[in-house]
Motif scaffolding. Structure first.
Motif, PDB file in Angstrom:
ATOM      1  N   THR A  27       4.175   8.104   1.305  1.00 46.33           N
ATOM      2  CA  THR A  27       3.181   7.156   0.791  1.00 46.33           C
ATOM      3  C   THR A  27       3.651   6.551  -0.522  1.00 46.33           C
ATOM      4  O   THR A  27       3.489   5.350  -0.752  1.00 46.33           O
ATOM      5  CB  THR A  27       1.829   7.859   0.606  1.00 46.33           C
ATOM      6  OG1 THR A  27       1.397   8.341   1.870  1.00 46.33           O
ATOM      7  CG2 THR A  27       0.780   6.924   0.043  1.00 46.33           C
ATOM      8  N   ASN A  28       4.247   7.369  -1.379  1.00 46.64           N
ATOM      9  CA  ASN A  28       4.773   6.844  -2.637  1.00 46.64           C
ATOM     10  C   ASN A  28       5.879   5.818  -2.396  1.00 46.64           C
ATOM     11  O   ASN A  28       5.955   4.808  -3.099  1.00 46.64           O
ATOM     12  CB  ASN A  28       5.298   7.987  -3.516  1.00 46.64           C
ATOM     13  CG  ASN A  28       4.177   8.840  -4.058  1.00 46.64           C
ATOM     14  OD1 ASN A  28       3.048   8.397  -4.183  1.00 46.64           O
ATOM     15  ND2 ASN A  28       4.495  10.081  -4.366  1.00 46.64           N
ATOM     16  N   ILE A  29       6.720   6.069  -1.413  1.00 46.82           N
ATOM     17  CA  ILE A  29       7.791   5.118  -1.097  1.00 46.82           C
ATOM     18  C   ILE A  29       7.194   3.807  -0.604  1.00 46.82           C
ATOM     19  O   ILE A  29       7.605   2.724  -1.029  1.00 46.82           O
ATOM     20  CB  ILE A  29       8.751   5.712  -0.049  1.00 46.82           C
ATOM     21  CG1 ILE A  29       9.526   6.875  -0.661  1.00 46.82           C
ATOM     22  CG2 ILE A  29       9.708   4.661   0.487  1.00 46.82           C
ATOM     23  CD1 ILE A  29      10.335   7.672   0.342  1.00 46.82           C
ATOM     24  N   VAL A  30       6.225   3.885   0.284  1.00 42.67           N
ATOM     25  CA  VAL A  30       5.599   2.665   0.817  1.00 42.67           C
ATOM     26  C   VAL A  30       4.882   1.909  -0.291  1.00 42.67           C
ATOM     27  O   VAL A  30       4.995   0.680  -0.390  1.00 42.67           O
ATOM     28  CB  VAL A  30       4.639   3.007   1.975  1.00 42.67           C
ATOM     29  CG1 VAL A  30       3.818   1.792   2.381  1.00 42.67           C
ATOM     30  CG2 VAL A  30       5.426   3.528   3.160  1.00 42.67           C
ATOM     31  N   PHE A  33       7.386   0.129  -2.333  1.00 40.76           N
ATOM     32  CA  PHE A  33       7.929  -1.016  -1.592  1.00 40.76           C
ATOM     33  C   PHE A  33       6.964  -2.189  -1.629  1.00 40.76           C
ATOM     34  O   PHE A  33       7.371  -3.335  -1.849  1.00 40.76           O
ATOM     35  CB  PHE A  33       8.223  -0.605  -0.145  1.00 40.76           C
ATOM     36  CG  PHE A  33       8.758  -1.727   0.705  1.00 40.76           C
ATOM     37  CD1 PHE A  33      10.067  -2.145   0.564  1.00 40.76           C
ATOM     38  CD2 PHE A  33       7.950  -2.353   1.632  1.00 40.76           C
ATOM     39  CE1 PHE A  33      10.562  -3.187   1.340  1.00 40.76           C
ATOM     40  CE2 PHE A  33       8.429  -3.387   2.415  1.00 40.76           C
ATOM     41  CZ  PHE A  33       9.745  -3.811   2.268  1.00 40.76           C
ATOM     42  N   VAL A  34       5.689  -1.905  -1.410  1.00 40.58           N
ATOM     43  CA  VAL A  34       4.699  -2.994  -1.432  1.00 40.58           C
ATOM     44  C   VAL A  34       4.611  -3.604  -2.822  1.00 40.58           C
ATOM     45  O   VAL A  34       4.616  -4.828  -2.980  1.00 40.58           O
ATOM     46  CB  VAL A  34       3.320  -2.497  -0.953  1.00 40.58           C
ATOM     47  CG1 VAL A  34       2.234  -3.518  -1.216  1.00 40.58           C
ATOM     48  CG2 VAL A  34       3.371  -2.180   0.532  1.00 40.58           C
ATOM     49  N   ILE A  41       6.937 -11.211  -3.288  1.00 44.67           N
ATOM     50  CA  ILE A  41       7.111 -12.261  -2.273  1.00 44.67           C
ATOM     51  C   ILE A  41       5.819 -13.041  -2.121  1.00 44.67           C
ATOM     52  O   ILE A  41       5.819 -14.281  -2.078  1.00 44.67           O
ATOM     53  CB  ILE A  41       7.563 -11.659  -0.932  1.00 44.67           C
ATOM     54  CG1 ILE A  41       9.002 -11.148  -1.048  1.00 44.67           C
ATOM     55  CG2 ILE A  41       7.459 -12.679   0.188  1.00 44.67           C
ATOM     56  CD1 ILE A  41       9.493 -10.369   0.146  1.00 44.67           C
ATOM     57  N   VAL A  42       4.688 -12.316  -2.029  1.00 49.93           N
ATOM     58  CA  VAL A  42       3.393 -12.992  -1.961  1.00 49.93           C
ATOM     59  C   VAL A  42       3.153 -13.761  -3.257  1.00 49.93           C
ATOM     60  O   VAL A  42       2.600 -14.860  -3.254  1.00 49.93           O
ATOM     61  CB  VAL A  42       2.257 -11.977  -1.685  1.00 49.93           C
ATOM     62  CG1 VAL A  42       0.900 -12.624  -1.803  1.00 49.93           C
ATOM     63  CG2 VAL A  42       2.432 -11.358  -0.297  1.00 49.93           C
ATOM     64  N   GLY A  43       3.607 -13.190  -4.381  1.00 41.54           N
ATOM     65  CA  GLY A  43       3.452 -13.844  -5.679  1.00 41.54           C
ATOM     66  C   GLY A  43       4.197 -15.166  -5.780  1.00 41.54           C
ATOM     67  O   GLY A  43       3.852 -16.008  -6.613  1.00 41.54           O
ATOM     68  N   ALA A  84      -3.986  -3.083   3.221  1.00 48.90           N
ATOM     69  CA  ALA A  84      -3.699  -3.415   4.620  1.00 48.90           C
ATOM     70  C   ALA A  84      -2.192  -3.552   4.848  1.00 48.90           C
ATOM     71  O   ALA A  84      -1.665  -3.080   5.867  1.00 48.90           O
ATOM     72  CB  ALA A  84      -4.419  -4.700   5.016  1.00 48.90           C
ATOM     73  N   LEU A  85      -1.489  -4.180   3.906  1.00 46.81           N
ATOM     74  CA  LEU A  85      -0.037  -4.299   4.021  1.00 46.81           C
ATOM     75  C   LEU A  85       0.622  -2.923   3.984  1.00 46.81           C
ATOM     76  O   LEU A  85       1.548  -2.652   4.757  1.00 46.81           O
ATOM     77  CB  LEU A  85       0.520  -5.175   2.904  1.00 46.81           C
ATOM     78  CG  LEU A  85       0.288  -6.672   3.057  1.00 46.81           C
ATOM     79  CD1 LEU A  85       0.711  -7.404   1.792  1.00 46.81           C
ATOM     80  CD2 LEU A  85       1.040  -7.213   4.257  1.00 46.81           C
ATOM     81  N   GLN A  86       0.150  -2.051   3.112  1.00 40.09           N
ATOM     82  CA  GLN A  86       0.703  -0.699   3.054  1.00 40.09           C
ATOM     83  C   GLN A  86       0.477   0.041   4.365  1.00 40.09           C
ATOM     84  O   GLN A  86       1.369   0.731   4.860  1.00 40.09           O
ATOM     85  CB  GLN A  86       0.080   0.075   1.895  1.00 40.09           C
ATOM     86  CG  GLN A  86       0.543  -0.398   0.553  1.00 40.09           C
ATOM     87  CD  GLN A  86      -0.190   0.269  -0.592  1.00 40.09           C
ATOM     88  OE1 GLN A  86      -1.145   0.991  -0.382  1.00 40.09           O
ATOM     89  NE2 GLN A  86       0.258   0.004  -1.809  1.00 40.09           N
ATOM     90  N   PHE A  87      -0.694  -0.139   4.952  1.00 39.84           N
ATOM     91  CA  PHE A  87      -0.987   0.504   6.228  1.00 39.84           C
ATOM     92  C   PHE A  87      -0.075  -0.006   7.323  1.00 39.84           C
ATOM     93  O   PHE A  87       0.483   0.767   8.097  1.00 39.84           O
ATOM     94  CB  PHE A  87      -2.456   0.288   6.616  1.00 39.84           C
ATOM     95  CG  PHE A  87      -2.757   0.755   8.008  1.00 39.84           C
ATOM     96  CD1 PHE A  87      -2.915   2.104   8.274  1.00 39.84           C
ATOM     97  CD2 PHE A  87      -2.859  -0.148   9.047  1.00 39.84           C
ATOM     98  CE1 PHE A  87      -3.178   2.543   9.557  1.00 39.84           C
ATOM     99  CE2 PHE A  87      -3.119   0.277  10.336  1.00 39.84           C
ATOM    100  CZ  PHE A  87      -3.281   1.627  10.590  1.00 39.84           C
ATOM    101  N   VAL A  88       0.083  -1.319   7.406  1.00 38.28           N
ATOM    102  CA  VAL A  88       0.920  -1.913   8.452  1.00 38.28           C
ATOM    103  C   VAL A  88       2.374  -1.467   8.297  1.00 38.28           C
ATOM    104  O   VAL A  88       3.036  -1.115   9.283  1.00 38.28           O
ATOM    105  CB  VAL A  88       0.806  -3.458   8.436  1.00 38.28           C
ATOM    106  CG1 VAL A  88       1.860  -4.109   9.306  1.00 38.28           C
ATOM    107  CG2 VAL A  88      -0.582  -3.880   8.885  1.00 38.28           C
ATOM    108  N   ILE A  89       2.870  -1.440   7.071  1.00 38.37           N
ATOM    109  CA  ILE A  89       4.252  -1.003   6.838  1.00 38.37           C
ATOM    110  C   ILE A  89       4.408   0.463   7.210  1.00 38.37           C
ATOM    111  O   ILE A  89       5.369   0.851   7.889  1.00 38.37           O
ATOM    112  CB  ILE A  89       4.661  -1.267   5.379  1.00 38.37           C
ATOM    113  CG1 ILE A  89       4.773  -2.763   5.130  1.00 38.37           C
ATOM    114  CG2 ILE A  89       5.971  -0.574   5.049  1.00 38.37           C
ATOM    115  CD1 ILE A  89       4.900  -3.139   3.664  1.00 38.37           C
TER     116      ILE A  89
END
Length: 139
Positions: A27-30, A33-34, A41-43, A84-89
């Protein structure tokens, strides 16, 4: 206490504890990453941090310097998008790195077992034919 000790020393409990620890590290890695890759990227198309995306639902929203909403109803949908992005990844990594290879492995093992069972059946049939031929020749 004896039953409790046996419960704790079972393999499943230990495996579950290891899975929880590895899951927390993953979870810390994800999250990193996000925050480090996806958010910038979203920024590029808006704010640099997804948490800054929000909408005011009612009235003019006022936020104090400490971050508390003092007036209006503020909807922090950027936090939801980030989660949601963290969940999908996380789901994608689990599926492509764990589930898919394990499914292929079990399918391959099943195929090998079927081939082996078929070979054993042919061997039994051949031995039966040899036995019958020997009985016919002896009789």
């Amino acid at each position: 206490m004896k039953g409790f000790k046996e419960f704790l020393l079972r393999g499943n409990v230990v495996e579950l504890a290891v899975a929880v620890v590895i899951g927390a590290a993953f979870t810390n890695i994800v999250n990193a990453f996000v925050k480090g890759v996806i958010n910038p990227i979203v920024g590029a198309f808006g704010a640099k941090d997804l948490a800054s995306y929000s909408s005011c639902l009612k009235g003019p929203c006022e936020v104090s310097p400490t971050g508390e909403v003092t007036a209006g109803i503020l909807i922090l949908w950027g936090n939801v998008l980030s989660a949601a992005l963290q969940f999908v990844i996380t789901a994608a990594v689990v599926y492509f790195c764990l589930i898919l290879p394990m499914t292929r492995y079990t399918a391959r093992r099943k195929t090998l077992a079927e081939v082996q069972a078929e070979a054993e059946a042919k061997e039994v049939l051949l031995l039966t034919e040899i036995r019958d031929a020997l009985v016919t020749r002896a009789g």
